[in-house]
Scaffold this active site. Structure first.
Site, short mmCIF file in Angstrom:
data_model
loop_
_atom_site.label_atom_id
_atom_site.label_comp_id
_atom_site.label_asym_id
_atom_site.label_seq_id
_atom_site.Cartn_x
_atom_site.Cartn_y
_atom_site.Cartn_z
N SER A 111 0.80 -1.23 0.00
CA SER A 111 0.00 0.00 0.00
C SER A 111 0.83 1.27 0.00
O SER A 111 0.29 2.37 -0.17
CB SER A 111 -0.94 0.01 1.21
OG SER A 111 -1.98 -0.91 1.04
N LYS A 151 0.37 3.57 -2.85
CA LYS A 151 -0.79 4.47 -2.91
C LYS A 151 -0.35 5.93 -2.92
O LYS A 151 -1.12 6.81 -3.30
CB LYS A 151 -1.71 4.21 -1.72
CG LYS A 151 -2.52 2.90 -1.80
CD LYS A 151 -3.43 2.76 -0.59
CE LYS A 151 -4.43 1.62 -0.74
NZ LYS A 151 -3.86 0.30 -0.55
N SER A 172 -6.61 3.36 4.05
CA SER A 172 -5.82 2.61 3.07
C SER A 172 -6.74 1.87 2.10
O SER A 172 -6.50 0.73 1.73
CB SER A 172 -4.86 1.63 3.75
OG SER A 172 -3.86 1.19 2.85
N LYS A 220 2.64 6.75 4.87
CA LYS A 220 1.81 5.62 4.46
C LYS A 220 2.45 4.30 4.84
O LYS A 220 3.64 4.06 4.60
CB LYS A 220 1.60 5.65 2.94
CG LYS A 220 0.57 4.68 2.44
CD LYS A 220 -0.82 5.11 2.85
CE LYS A 220 -1.85 4.00 2.66
NZ LYS A 220 -1.74 2.91 3.65
#
Length: 384
Positions: A52, A55, A112, A220
């Site tokens: 993730s 992202k 997320s 993140k």
């Protein structure tokens, strides 16, 4: 080309030696923003599954669309069946929903949401495949040389790869270019239409940990079975910002502990030192055939360097320029470099610029300079 050594200021006080950070992460990259210094690299240029953490590229595309006026915070996007059926972490959008750009930003950063990423990809590019192509083009433009993306969410795919250095450089870009949007990364909770489970909060462990002397504010987390646990993080202490990326940890707890340990090391084992104040003349260089015999060389903004504790007496500062410098010279012309070498870090290279205009000398001045040069050559020939 002439090189001159500069005496290191006595202000570089001695301290306990800084030790290299021995991380359990399989890949890591640590960067001091103010000085532009890479503090630590471990397999940082190896393309790996980013989970993730990729992202951030989806968010970059969305942030740029906001900046360019292609969308606004209240712009709404439709939710496709593909987005609705996405597994893993979710924002919990449904086909009848029309989430706003603002809500999708929260859903990606805080929840997320894989579903939110697909909504953004389809809303901006029509399809996720088309969006992936646009992301790859933009990544190349940003200098992310070890990045290939196949989807918007970081969903496991053999072709979906980013290096930890690329993730860190992307984080630096986002912090610099979007100061109005970056504070969203410090938000800890968002519950879209009361559908998000109560425990679905921002997984960044440093937002809850922090310290007495530094504050975390992004960015993140990532986790898949292949990638392990990772984090693109940033923390700030008295105006000094550190960005770091780690990947391959074995557990959520290990990620939290390693992140805190790494930030403490980055802030407490390095000190910022001013070697050259802004506007101070570094050296007075000889001029060839000018109205003045010398010209000052300075830096545009001064030189601040990050020095590991205990190596102050090993710092080497060099001034490099061609001598003599031929006239005419205009104030601000780049005429040389100041090179700072610090053990364990990359060299810091700062351009040296002229402090003043030095016009070319008139006919008599050029003749005088030529005679002096011939005389110098004659002396050299006799004494050599």
């Amino acid at each position: 080309m002439r090189t001159f050594l500069i005496w290191i200021a006595a202000a570089l006080a001695m301290a306990a030696p800084a030790r290299a950070f021995d991380t359990a992460a399989t890949s890591a990259w640590v960067y001091d923003v103010q000085s532009g210094t890479v503090l630590m690299e471990k397999n940082a240029d190896v393309p790996l599954p980013p989970a993730s953490m990729s992202k951030l590229m989806t968010l970059t595309m969305l942030f740029e669309a906001l900046r360019d006026g292609r969308v606004a915070m209240d712009t709404t996007f439709p939710v496709s069946e593909k987005a609705w059926r996405m597994g893993g972490s979710k924002m919990f959008v449904e086909p009848a929903d029309r989430p706003t750009v603002e809500e999708l930003i929260y859903g990606i950063i805080i929840n997320s949401g894989n579903d939110a990423c697909v909504v953004v990809a389809e809303g901006l590019a029509g399809s996720e495949d088309a969006f992936a192509r646009l992301m790859n083009e933009r990544a190349a433009q940003l200098g992310l040389t070890h990045t290939t993306l196949t989807n918007s969410s970081g969903w496991p795919d053999p072709g979906h790869r980013m290096s930890m250095e690329d993730l860190g450089l992307l984080a630096d870009y986002m912090i610099r270019e979007f100061p109005d949007l970056y504070p969203n990364f410090a938000m800890t909770s968002f519950n879209y239409k009361d559908r998000v489970p109560s425990n679905a909060r921002n997984r960044n462990p440093l937002l809850a940990i922090g310290a007495a002397d530094w504050t975390a504010d992004g960015l993140k987390t990532g986790h898949t079975q292949e990638a392990g646990y990772g984090l693109v993080g940033s923390a700030i202490q008295d105006g000094r910002r550190v960005i770091f990326v780690i990947s391959g940890l074995q557990s959520d707890r290990a990620r939290a502990e390693e992140s805190e340990r790494l930030v403490n090391w980055a802030f407490r084992q390095f000190t910022m030192q001013s070697l050259v104040p802004a506007g101070e003349t570094v050296v007075s260089a000889p001029v060839w055939l000018g109205t003045a015999s010398r010209v000052g060389l300075t830096t545009a903004n001064g030189v601040n360097v990050l020095v590991p504790a205990g190596v102050q007496d090993e710092v080497r500062v060099e001034v490099v320029y061609d001598s003599p410098i031929p006239a005419p010279i205009a104030r601000g012309d780049r005429l040389g470099q100041l090179v700072v070498t610090i053990p364990g870090t990359r060299d810091t290279v700062t351009p040296l610029i002229a402090t003043q205009d030095v016009p070319e000398a008139g006919f008599l001045g050029r003749m005088k300079g030529a005679v002096m040069q011939l005389g110098q050559r004659a002396i050299t020939a006799v004494t050599g």
